[in-house]
Structure formats: C-alpha cells, structure tokens
Design a protein around this motif. Structure first.
Motif, PDB file in Angstrom:
ATOM      1  N   UNK A  97     -14.452  18.242 -44.330  1.00 27.91           N
ATOM      2  CA  UNK A  97     -14.841  18.244 -42.913  1.00 27.91           C
ATOM      3  C   UNK A  97     -13.715  17.780 -41.977  1.00 27.91           C
ATOM      4  N   UNK A  98     -12.497  18.126 -42.318  1.00 30.50           N
ATOM      5  CA  UNK A  98     -11.322  17.843 -41.491  1.00 30.50           C
ATOM      6  C   UNK A  98     -11.053  16.358 -41.259  1.00 30.50           C
ATOM      7  N   UNK A  99     -11.416  15.527 -42.226  1.00 30.98           N
ATOM      8  CA  UNK A  99     -11.033  14.122 -42.180  1.00 30.98           C
ATOM      9  C   UNK A  99      -9.648  14.051 -42.811  1.00 30.98           C
ATOM     10  N   UNK A 100      -8.655  13.661 -42.017  1.00 28.00           N
ATOM     11  CA  UNK A 100      -7.263  13.724 -42.464  1.00 28.00           C
ATOM     12  C   UNK A 100      -6.623  12.344 -42.491  1.00 28.00           C
ATOM     13  N   UNK A 101      -5.943  12.076 -43.598  1.00 23.21           N
ATOM     14  CA  UNK A 101      -5.179  10.840 -43.766  1.00 23.21           C
ATOM     15  C   UNK A 101      -3.720  11.251 -43.837  1.00 23.21           C
ATOM     16  N   UNK A 102      -2.887  10.642 -43.029  1.00 25.80           N
ATOM     17  CA  UNK A 102      -1.469  11.004 -42.990  1.00 25.80           C
ATOM     18  C   UNK A 102      -0.597   9.876 -43.523  1.00 25.80           C
ATOM     19  N   UNK A 103       0.393  10.266 -44.291  1.00 27.26           N
ATOM     20  CA  UNK A 103       1.441   9.385 -44.815  1.00 27.26           C
ATOM     21  C   UNK A 103       0.892   8.166 -45.538  1.00 27.26           C
ATOM     22  N   UNK A 104       0.075   8.436 -46.528  1.00 25.83           N
ATOM     23  CA  UNK A 104      -0.475   7.363 -47.357  1.00 25.83           C
ATOM     24  C   UNK A 104       0.363   7.297 -48.644  1.00 25.83           C
ATOM     25  N   UNK A 105       0.748   6.125 -49.104  1.00 30.65           N
ATOM     26  CA  UNK A 105       1.487   6.060 -50.367  1.00 30.65           C
ATOM     27  C   UNK A 105       0.534   6.243 -51.550  1.00 30.65           C
ATOM     28  N   UNK A 106       0.940   7.071 -52.490  1.00 32.52           N
ATOM     29  CA  UNK A 106       0.162   7.298 -53.709  1.00 32.52           C
ATOM     30  C   UNK A 106       1.044   6.985 -54.910  1.00 32.52           C
ATOM     31  N   UNK A 107       0.419   6.467 -55.952  1.00 31.25           N
ATOM     32  CA  UNK A 107       1.140   6.073 -57.161  1.00 31.25           C
ATOM     33  C   UNK A 107       0.942   7.137 -58.232  1.00 31.25           C
ATOM     34  N   UNK A 108       2.012   7.452 -58.950  1.00 27.02           N
ATOM     35  CA  UNK A 108       1.924   8.399 -60.061  1.00 27.02           C
ATOM     36  C   UNK A 108       1.356   7.686 -61.286  1.00 27.02           C
ATOM     37  N   UNK A 109       0.241   8.199 -61.771  1.00 26.39           N
ATOM     38  CA  UNK A 109      -0.387   7.668 -62.981  1.00 26.39           C
ATOM     39  C   UNK A 109      -1.365   8.727 -63.478  1.00 26.39           C
ATOM     40  N   UNK A 110      -2.122   8.411 -64.505  1.00 23.24           N
ATOM     41  CA  UNK A 110      -3.057   9.381 -65.062  1.00 23.24           C
ATOM     42  C   UNK A 110      -4.474   8.826 -64.944  1.00 23.24           C
ATOM     43  N   UNK A 111      -5.132   9.107 -63.808  1.00 20.59           N
ATOM     44  CA  UNK A 111      -6.518   8.658 -63.664  1.00 20.59           C
ATOM     45  C   UNK A 111      -7.440   9.478 -64.564  1.00 20.59           C
ATOM     46  N   UNK A 112      -8.539   8.885 -64.976  1.00 22.65           N
ATOM     47  CA  UNK A 112      -9.482   9.574 -65.858  1.00 22.65           C
ATOM     48  C   UNK A 112     -10.347  10.563 -65.089  1.00 22.65           C
ATOM     49  N   UNK A 113     -10.530  11.736 -65.636  1.00 24.85           N
ATOM     50  CA  UNK A 113     -11.475  12.745 -65.159  1.00 24.85           C
ATOM     51  C   UNK A 113     -11.255  13.217 -63.728  1.00 24.85           C
TER      52      UNK A 113
END
Length: 187
Positions: A97-113
């Motif tokens: 529904x066009x909810x936008x988050x800009x420039x958020x830091x994300x971590x590389x990992x392996x989340x489950x499912x």
C-alpha cells in the motif's frame, strides 16, 4: 539515518490478513538499492517476515546478489551458531500500500523461512498491531505514528519484587558475614 517519504500530515498504512490463525506475520515487499531509486533493474520482490524480537532488518545473500550492491560497513552479530561479521547495506523498502522506507541499513544474514526479516528498526518507525479476531490473524502497520494504541485504557505498572537473601545466607555486599549480622541487621 533512515528517512520516510511522507510529509508530517500524511499517513501511510496497510493491513495483512490471514484466513486462519497464523504464528507467522509475513508479506511481500520490494527491496531496492537506496542510492538509485529510479533503477527498475535493481528492484527485488521478496518475502518479508515481521519480527519484533529482531533489532535490525536482515537480508539473505541472494537478495543482495540480485541487487548488486556493496556493503557500506560490517557489523558483528550473534547467532545460535556463534558470532560472525556481516555486511551492512543501505536499502529502500516498499511495503504494501505504498508505505515506503528509505535508506534503512540492513544486515546480510540468513533469516529462516523468508528473504527479508523486518526488525524493530522499521517497526519502530510507526505503529504495529496484531489481532486474532474470530480465529483470523491480521496485522497492521502505519507510519508515522499518529496516536498511542491502548487496549486497556490505563497503564499497567508491575510491582517490582526484590529477592532478599535469607537471614543465614551470605550477605550480598561481599563482607563474608551472614546477612542477619550485616546488611540485614536492622530489618
């Protein structure tokens, strides 16, 4: 560091519904490299799992490879299998529904499912609620926060209890005396 593309009088929100009770809160999101929002070639559609127990947003290495982005930094994370250093990437996240988050830091990992784990860094930008009315789970997110959600109508403040040592236990101050002859003498 993270920003939103809303003016203060705009509110963006969505609700995801399930036909039965669900123990997993998930939906489809679009991930994009943060510094090139016009690039259609670098948008990845991903399954996102919402986790209030996660501090940060996490992405699978496959999503990062599809985006073709490089880390801006590295951070140490703790996992059940031990500690490890992981890349951090700035991304844009388009929620339903066009909810936008800009420039958020994300971590590389392996989340489950899932491809992406949405953590409190995103959830904390707005209001988040889960209901199980009539045996059907629904969760809603709105941004920015516009009012407190209060089902009880009052603030519950739990009574703090302090575990005191027994009279004949060693005193917790470290004196080596029994509690009744030291800090508990006047109690």
């Amino acid at each position: 560091m993270s920003g939103i593309t809303l003016s203060s009088d705009q509110v963006r929100c969505f609700t995801s519904r399930y036909n039965s009770r669900s123990n997993v809160l998930a939906n489809e999101v679009k991930i994009q490299e943060w510094d090139n929002p016009e690039s259609k070639a670098r948008i990845v559609t991903a399954t996102a799992l919402w986790d209030t127990g996660a501090t940060n947003t996490v992405m699978r290495p496959e999503v990062i490879a599809q985006l073709g982005i490089s880390p801006f930094s590295y951070t140490r994370i703790s996992t059940p299998s031990g500690n490890k250093d992981c890349g951090q990437y700035y991304i844009n996240v388009d929620l339903p529904n066009e909810v936008r988050i800009r420039r958020i830091p994300a971590i590389e990992a392996i989340p489950s499912n899932c491809d992406v784990l949405i953590g409190m860094d995103i959830i904390g930008l707005g209001d988040f609620a889960v209901t199980n009315h009539d045996g059907k789970t629904a969760f809603s997110f709105r941004m920015p926060s516009i009012q407190e959600i209060d089902f009880a109508g009052y603030t519950y403040r739990p009574v703090k209890t302090v575990d005191e040592p027994g009279r004949n236990d060693p005193c917790p101050c470290g004196s080596g005396k029994k509690y009744k002859r030291c800090c508990g003498k006047n109690k």
